[in-house]
Design an enzyme around this catalytic site. Structure first.
Site, PDB file in Angstrom:
ATOM      1  N   CYS A 106      21.392  37.776  46.211  1.00 35.46           N
ATOM      2  CA  CYS A 106      20.467  38.122  45.132  1.00 35.46           C
ATOM      3  C   CYS A 106      20.762  37.299  43.885  1.00 35.46           C
ATOM      4  O   CYS A 106      21.679  37.619  43.121  1.00 35.46           O
ATOM      5  CB  CYS A 106      20.566  39.617  44.825  1.00 35.46           C
ATOM      6  SG  CYS A 106      19.484  40.122  43.478  1.00 35.46           S
TER       7      CYS A 106
ATOM      8  N   CYS B  50      20.419  39.243  40.607  1.00 35.46           N
ATOM      9  CA  CYS B  50      21.514  40.184  40.310  1.00 35.46           C
ATOM     10  C   CYS B  50      22.783  39.441  39.890  1.00 35.46           C
ATOM     11  O   CYS B  50      23.490  39.889  38.990  1.00 35.46           O
ATOM     12  CB  CYS B  50      21.857  41.032  41.539  1.00 35.46           C
ATOM     13  SG  CYS B  50      20.473  41.553  42.529  1.00 35.46           S
ATOM     14  N   ASP B  51      23.097  38.340  40.568  1.00 37.95           N
ATOM     15  CA  ASP B  51      24.431  37.751  40.417  1.00 37.95           C
ATOM     16  C   ASP B  51      24.465  36.380  39.743  1.00 37.95           C
ATOM     17  O   ASP B  51      25.546  35.881  39.420  1.00 37.95           O
ATOM     18  CB  ASP B  51      25.084  37.612  41.812  1.00 37.95           C
ATOM     19  CG  ASP B  51      25.204  38.958  42.506  1.00 37.95           C
ATOM     20  OD1 ASP B  51      25.394  39.967  41.787  1.00 37.95           O
ATOM     21  OD2 ASP B  51      25.087  39.023  43.741  1.00 37.95           O
TER      22      ASP B  51
END
Ligand code: NAP
Length: 307
Positions: free
Chosen positions: A132, A135-136
């Site tokens: 992701c 997200c990261d």
């Protein structure tokens, strides 16, 4: 507990099904195992949803969820573990909460990311291996990272990461991309994105965290032996697998490679059971086609209940 209409999955298909069912006079219960939005939550930027030139996946997910909630959809954050037939109804089981019987059921459980299955992938998950970018990505600000895959997710992730990271290397196993041409052209034009084509990832390497990828030439490559590229993180975007394991308790429902076959009214082979979105056998998996399925499935489920 017994209800009329259940919907499994809170992505665009399930949320749209719930909206259409509400407007047809029902109050469905929608179960979502994590957060509503599905794969939209992993998508940095959406530019092909009609009427909206550009929106983050998170914002579109929030808007769809708010619309369903405002109409009175009963959203429950719980994962359905199994579905069985019970006297013409569907019995849903959960971990720790009581079973629920539904007269009609829409399956909109979507698909989850696939793994590469190479050494180092599991070991470094969360320590440089990510599925992701949204997200990261920020953890790798100013670093050199890699993206694996050649579809819309991989190219979209590469564009997103190119704005945060120093460089992005897209590693793809063929010499042609599956992604939309417009995304490939944009990525090719970005100064800090480079493509490594006709290459397979053989291993994720590092000590304690990701430091490099070992690549192996694929058919059509000019390379003759494996080589390494350094990367602080690898974002794996090699497609999705259907989330349909919980349906094994309905032997009447024959799946196709894990996907649910339906007719064009989103009806499965089991009366009262509908499927919508990426879980369905279909040719184009997009938010636009997921909401289309959801509209059909929600309407058809309401008609089934009322008929
Ligand atoms: P996808 O379209 O299935 O692409 C997966 C990519 O990973 C392909 O390039 C595939 O290579 C590669 N791949 C698969 N297995 C691999 C392996 N073991 N090793 C190396 N490479 C591997 O998946 P996606 O990009 O996640 O997209 C899923 C669906 O969502 C698609 O329908 C897509 O259009 C849609 N989507 C749309 C948008 C948007 O429109 N904004 C954004 C994201 C996703 P090959 O090409 O060689 O098979």
């Amino acid at each position: 507990m017994s209800i009329e209409l259940g919907i499994i999955g809170g992505g665009p298909a399930g949320l749209t099904a719930s909206v259409y069912a509400c407007r047809a006079g029902y109050r469905p219960v929608l179960w979502e195992g994590s957060s509503c939005g599905g794969q939209m939550l992993l998508t940095p930027e959406i530019e092909n949803y009609p009427g909206v030139s550009s929106v983050t996946g998170m914002d579109l997910a929030d808007a769809m969820t708010a619309q369903a909630e405002a109409l009175g959809v009963d959203i429950r954050y719980d994962a359905v573990r199994s579905v069985r037939l019970a006297d013409g109804s569907f019995r849903l089981s959960f971990d720790g909460t009581e079973d629920v019987l539904c007269r009609a059921l829409v399956i909109a459980s979507g698909a989850s990311h696939r793994s590469l299955g190479v050494p180092g992938e599991e070991e470094f998950r969360g320590r440089g291996v990510s599925y992701c970018a949204v997200c990261d990505g920020r953890f790798f600000s100013g670093k050199d990272v890699a993206v694996v895959g050649g579809g819309n997710t991989a190219l979209g992730d590469a564009m997103y990461l190119s704005r945060i990271c120093r460089s992005v290397t897209v590693v793809h196993r063929r010499d042609a991309f599956r992604a939309d041409k417009i995304l490939v052209e944009r990525a090719a034009a970005a100064e800090n994105i480079r493509f490594v084509l006709s290459a397979n990832v053989e291993a994720v390497l590092g000590t304690g965290r990701v430091e490099a990828l070992r690549l192996r030439p694929a058919a059509g490559s000019s390379a003759e032996k494996p080589w390494e590229i350094s990367a602080s993180a690898v974002f794996i975007a090699v497609g999705n697998a259907p989330q349909s394991g919980f349906l094994s308790g309905i032997p009447e429902l024959v799946l196709a490679d894990g996907y649910v076959p339906t007719d064009e009214r989103c009806r499965t082979s089991v009366p009262g059971l509908f499927a919508a979105g990426d879980i369905r056998v279909k040719s184009l998996r997009q938010i636009a086609t997921a909401v289309s399925d959801g509209a059909v499935a929600g309407t058809e489920a309401a008609a089934y209940l009322g008929g």
